[in-house]
Design a protein around this motif. Sequence first.
Motif, PDB file in Angstrom:
ATOM      1  N   GLU A 160       1.724  10.116  21.164  1.00 48.23           N
ATOM      2  CA  GLU A 160       1.789   8.402  21.148  1.00 48.23           C
ATOM      3  C   GLU A 160       0.333   7.393  19.398  1.00 48.23           C
ATOM      4  OE1 GLU A 160       0.108   5.342  24.747  1.00 48.23           O
ATOM      5  OE2 GLU A 160       0.137   7.359  24.843  1.00 48.23           O
ATOM      6  N   ALA A 161      -0.497   8.830  19.799  1.00 46.29           N
ATOM      7  CA  ALA A 161      -0.988   8.167  18.748  1.00 46.29           C
ATOM      8  C   ALA A 161      -0.765   8.143  17.597  1.00 46.29           C
ATOM      9  CB  ALA A 161      -2.232   9.492  18.941  1.00 46.29           C
ATOM     10  N   PHE A 162       0.143   8.951  17.233  1.00 44.40           N
ATOM     11  CA  PHE A 162       1.234   9.340  15.640  1.00 44.40           C
ATOM     12  C   PHE A 162       1.351   7.859  15.627  1.00 44.40           C
ATOM     13  CE2 PHE A 162       4.486  10.607  13.306  1.00 44.40           C
ATOM     14  CZ  PHE A 162       4.232  10.493  12.243  1.00 44.40           C
ATOM     15  N   ASP A 163       2.167   7.754  17.127  1.00 48.17           N
ATOM     16  CA  ASP A 163       3.227   6.620  16.982  1.00 48.17           C
ATOM     17  C   ASP A 163       2.872   5.201  16.329  1.00 48.17           C
ATOM     18  OD1 ASP A 163       6.253   5.672  17.635  1.00 48.17           O
ATOM     19  OD2 ASP A 163       4.818   4.286  18.347  1.00 48.17           O
ATOM     20  N   LYS A 164       1.623   4.784  17.696  1.00 47.49           N
ATOM     21  CA  LYS A 164       0.864   3.847  16.736  1.00 47.49           C
ATOM     22  C   LYS A 164       0.544   3.623  15.856  1.00 47.49           C
ATOM     23  CE  LYS A 164      -1.148   2.703  21.818  1.00 47.49           C
ATOM     24  NZ  LYS A 164      -0.650   1.447  21.917  1.00 47.49           N
ATOM     25  N   PHE A 165       0.268   4.827  14.906  1.00 46.20           N
ATOM     26  CA  PHE A 165      -0.045   5.094  13.970  1.00 46.20           C
ATOM     27  C   PHE A 165       0.355   4.519  12.834  1.00 46.20           C
ATOM     28  CE2 PHE A 165      -0.499   7.293   9.435  1.00 46.20           C
ATOM     29  CZ  PHE A 165      -1.783   6.544   9.193  1.00 46.20           C
ATOM     30  N   CYS A 166       1.981   4.820  13.144  1.00 48.48           N
ATOM     31  CA  CYS A 166       3.072   4.504  12.265  1.00 48.48           C
ATOM     32  C   CYS A 166       3.134   3.146  12.049  1.00 48.48           C
ATOM     33  CB  CYS A 166       4.227   5.412  12.551  1.00 48.48           C
ATOM     34  SG  CYS A 166       4.154   6.669  11.835  1.00 48.48           S
ATOM     35  N   ARG A 282       9.175  11.224   8.840  1.00 45.31           N
ATOM     36  CA  ARG A 282       8.618  10.141   9.366  1.00 45.31           C
ATOM     37  C   ARG A 282       7.672   9.082   8.799  1.00 45.31           C
ATOM     38  NH1 ARG A 282       6.779   7.334  15.481  1.00 45.31           N
ATOM     39  NH2 ARG A 282       6.811   5.052  14.924  1.00 45.31           N
ATOM     40  N   LEU A 283       6.446   9.934   8.674  1.00 48.66           N
ATOM     41  CA  LEU A 283       5.085   9.634   7.385  1.00 48.66           C
ATOM     42  C   LEU A 283       5.606   9.433   6.200  1.00 48.66           C
ATOM     43  CD1 LEU A 283       2.781   8.394   8.042  1.00 48.66           C
ATOM     44  CD2 LEU A 283       1.594  11.027   7.982  1.00 48.66           C
ATOM     45  N   ASP A 284       6.525  10.215   5.602  1.00 51.75           N
ATOM     46  CA  ASP A 284       7.262  10.707   4.505  1.00 51.75           C
ATOM     47  C   ASP A 284       7.572   8.594   3.889  1.00 51.75           C
ATOM     48  OD1 ASP A 284       5.328  12.742   3.639  1.00 51.75           O
ATOM     49  OD2 ASP A 284       7.229  13.920   3.812  1.00 51.75           O
ATOM     50  N   CYS A 285       8.751   8.531   5.167  1.00 52.89           N
ATOM     51  CA  CYS A 285       9.766   7.819   5.048  1.00 52.89           C
ATOM     52  C   CYS A 285       8.059   6.332   4.839  1.00 52.89           C
ATOM     53  CB  CYS A 285      10.337   7.431   5.802  1.00 52.89           C
ATOM     54  SG  CYS A 285      11.923   9.369   5.580  1.00 52.89           S
ATOM     55  N   ILE A 286       8.081   6.097   5.336  1.00 53.56           N
ATOM     56  CA  ILE A 286       7.323   4.483   5.528  1.00 53.56           C
ATOM     57  C   ILE A 286       5.940   4.823   4.267  1.00 53.56           C
ATOM     58  CG2 ILE A 286       4.830   3.712   7.072  1.00 53.56           C
ATOM     59  CD1 ILE A 286       5.954   5.197   9.179  1.00 53.56           C
ATOM     60  N   ASN A 287       5.559   5.838   4.191  1.00 52.67           N
ATOM     61  CA  ASN A 287       4.900   6.103   2.580  1.00 52.67           C
ATOM     62  C   ASN A 287       5.653   5.580   1.742  1.00 52.67           C
ATOM     63  OD1 ASN A 287       2.910   6.926   3.732  1.00 52.67           O
ATOM     64  ND2 ASN A 287       2.586   8.846   3.090  1.00 52.67           N
ATOM     65  N   GLU A 288       7.174   5.485   1.276  1.00 52.97           N
ATOM     66  CA  GLU A 288       7.743   5.446   0.294  1.00 52.97           C
ATOM     67  C   GLU A 288       8.087   3.806   0.421  1.00 52.97           C
ATOM     68  OE1 GLU A 288      12.013   7.318  -0.912  1.00 52.97           O
ATOM     69  OE2 GLU A 288      11.630   7.989  -0.388  1.00 52.97           O
ATOM     70  N   GLU A 289       8.237   3.829   1.946  1.00 56.22           N
ATOM     71  CA  GLU A 289       8.490   1.992   1.522  1.00 56.22           C
ATOM     72  C   GLU A 289       7.123   1.169   1.221  1.00 56.22           C
ATOM     73  OE1 GLU A 289       8.931  -1.120   5.240  1.00 56.22           O
ATOM     74  OE2 GLU A 289       9.811   1.046   5.443  1.00 56.22           O
ATOM     75  N   LYS A 290       6.445   2.147   1.531  1.00 57.77           N
ATOM     76  CA  LYS A 290       5.071   0.908   1.732  1.00 57.77           C
ATOM     77  C   LYS A 290       5.289   0.548   0.595  1.00 57.77           C
ATOM     78  CE  LYS A 290       4.439  -0.103   6.008  1.00 57.77           C
ATOM     79  NZ  LYS A 290       4.746  -1.783   6.454  1.00 57.77           N
ATOM     80  N   LEU A 291       4.592   1.982  -0.502  1.00 56.98           N
ATOM     81  CA  LEU A 291       4.343   2.750  -1.824  1.00 56.98           C
ATOM     82  C   LEU A 291       4.933   2.172  -2.893  1.00 56.98           C
ATOM     83  CD1 LEU A 291       2.415   5.729  -1.460  1.00 56.98           C
ATOM     84  CD2 LEU A 291       0.944   3.161  -0.251  1.00 56.98           C
ATOM     85  N   GLN A 292       5.986   1.928  -2.225  1.00 58.09           N
ATOM     86  CA  GLN A 292       7.246   1.612  -3.530  1.00 58.09           C
ATOM     87  C   GLN A 292       6.527   0.771  -4.446  1.00 58.09           C
ATOM     88  OE1 GLN A 292      10.660  -0.446  -2.764  1.00 58.09           O
ATOM     89  NE2 GLN A 292      11.678   1.247  -3.812  1.00 58.09           N
ATOM     90  N   GLY A 293       6.325   0.703  -5.876  1.00 59.67           N
ATOM     91  CA  GLY A 293       6.288   0.574  -6.638  1.00 59.67           C
ATOM     92  C   GLY A 293       4.953  -0.031  -7.381  1.00 59.67           C
ATOM     93  N   SER A 294       4.131   0.583  -6.414  1.00 65.24           N
ATOM     94  CA  SER A 294       2.408   0.942  -6.568  1.00 65.24           C
ATOM     95  C   SER A 294       2.312   1.651  -7.946  1.00 65.24           C
ATOM     96  CB  SER A 294       2.167   0.995  -5.081  1.00 65.24           C
ATOM     97  OG  SER A 294       2.322   2.168  -4.723  1.00 65.24           O
TER      98      SER A 294
END
Length: 298
Positions: A160-166, A282-294
């Motif tokens: 649950e904590a991981f889901d909230k963090f994501c 899941r975390l890798d996908c979020i990182n790739e999406e959020k940090l793309q181009g930075s």
Amino acid sequence: MATPQPPPAFPQYLQEYEFSQENRDFISSLPTEKGWVANHLHQYQGFWHATRHMQGVLACQKHFQALDTDILLVSTPKSGTTWLKAVLFALVKRVHYPDPQQHPLLTNNPHVLVPFLELDFLTSLAWRPRGSFRRICHMCLCLILSKTLHASRGTISLEEAFDKFCKGVSLDGPLWDHVLGYWKESLERPEKVMFFKFEEMKEEPTLHLRRLAEFLGCPFSPGEETQGVADDILRLCSFDNLSNLDVNKSGKLSSGEENSTFFRKGEVGDWMNYLTDEMVERLDCINEEKLQGSGLKF
């Protein structure tokens, strides 16, 4: 039949407490979610804060006046913050405390020597000297630009904590927005913002200590290099040394938090013992999406 035990209490610095009616009304008007470190998290200016942190955030935004000589250590909790506080204090104050055997870090927790900016504003709006004194303080990724992540505690499950963090609902998420804010500032104003990664510090601590000294305008002199001052600082601030000091094994902060809770393992990669393959993906996908181009990679 055994008597049910109450859930573990939150440390005082995360507990809700009495404050002005004006602030109470304002905070109650904010979007609120159940917290996974504190009881509640409130969304303010795009980020989530515990109730007591909100009081400090509002006080800092209203009263804090930065000086050119200020040093702000901005980090996400559980990312080497205690180690960096110790290193920063020992580095900047090395002229005042040349004897490693008589150093304040031997009898004081690093969080006492480098206080939390947003939490100290709760007790005093003028807690540090003015003038040419170099004020050193810590702030979680917030206030000036941002803030974030914390370790899970209490009764909430890791899942649950991981889901909230994501989803960005963490103290004080979303993580990526905060980190990117400082990353971009470090690229645009490298003379003002220095960006560190815990893994890099662990891999080459001496190199990064010298970089930090140069950045702060207090590089090691040839004499200090010969005397091994940098090595002395790293030994003094090492995980093994700090975690085994009496003050850090049995002492407490004024907020009620036990000093020992700030020392976990001091290792890189322990997440592999807790996160499932699905969580990592899941975390890798979020990182790739959020940090793309930075240009920033975790």
